[in-house]
Design a protein around this motif. Structure first.
Motif, mmCIF file in Angstrom:
data_model
loop_
_atom_site.group_PDB
_atom_site.id
_atom_site.type_symbol
_atom_site.label_atom_id
_atom_site.label_comp_id
_atom_site.label_asym_id
_atom_site.label_seq_id
_atom_site.Cartn_x
_atom_site.Cartn_y
_atom_site.Cartn_z
ATOM 1 N N HIS A 50 0.661 -7.181 -0.804
ATOM 2 C CA HIS A 50 1.819 -6.112 -1.821
ATOM 3 C C HIS A 50 0.880 -5.036 -2.183
ATOM 4 N N HIS B 29 11.359 -6.684 -3.854
ATOM 5 C CA HIS B 29 9.776 -7.012 -3.722
ATOM 6 C C HIS B 29 8.930 -6.509 -2.756
ATOM 7 N N PRO B 30 8.106 -6.311 -2.891
ATOM 8 C CA PRO B 30 7.147 -5.696 -2.554
ATOM 9 C C PRO B 30 6.814 -6.489 -1.365
ATOM 10 N N SER B 31 6.792 -7.652 -0.735
ATOM 11 C CA SER B 31 5.747 -8.207 0.209
ATOM 12 C C SER B 31 7.156 -8.837 0.982
ATOM 13 N N LEU C 275 3.678 -13.168 -4.759
ATOM 14 C CA LEU C 275 3.783 -12.499 -3.503
ATOM 15 C C LEU C 275 3.065 -12.591 -2.946
#
Length: 138
Positions: free
Chosen positions: A39, A92-94, A35
């Motif tokens: 993140h 996804h956190p990015s 990532l």
């Protein structure tokens, strides 16, 4: 954005240990978070893909030095302007994978470019072509 530099040690699964020949215990392996660096703190690395079906990619997720968990996750459906898919999982956190730079790859490429400039032809605008070192395709 640079790629996250978190690393986790992933022990071999119990079923591999049970199948291992006596005296040949499988070793633990390291995984690197894929990532972007900013993140939410829950890291992720893709281990394998079972053929591109939804939910067929198996990822390892971990937070800090906690226990890593294997989980199947569907692929992110976003496409870049060249119609190439994001290489991360849904939600996804990015940023998407095409906006994440591996700083090690960048450093190695820069070093090789300086040491072997003939392997990295420049485009007309003076920027590097981005081509990996190797023979010219015929």
């Amino acid at each position: 954005m640079n790629q996250c530099t978190a690393v986790a040690l992933l022990p071999p699964p119990d079923h591999l240990l049970a199948l291992a020949a006596p005296g040949h215990r499988p070793e633990a392996g390291h995984v690197l978070c894929e990532l972007g660096g900013d993140h939410d703190g829950r890291h992720a690395a893709m281990l394998w893909d079972e053929g591109g079906r939804p939910g067929s990619a198996v990822w390892v997720r971990w937070k800090g030095s906690g226990l890593a968990q294997l989980t199947p996750l569907p692929w992110c459906s976003a496409l870049d302007p060249r119609n190439e898919a994001c290489e991360l999982f849904t939600a996804h956190p990015s940023p998407h994978s095409w906006d994440i730079t591996d700083p090690t790859h960048t450093a190695v490429t820069h070093h090789l470019t300086c040491q072997h400039p003939h392997l990295f032809p420049r485009s007309r605008d003076g920027s590097e072509s981005g081509r990996a070192p190797g023979p010219d395709p015929a």
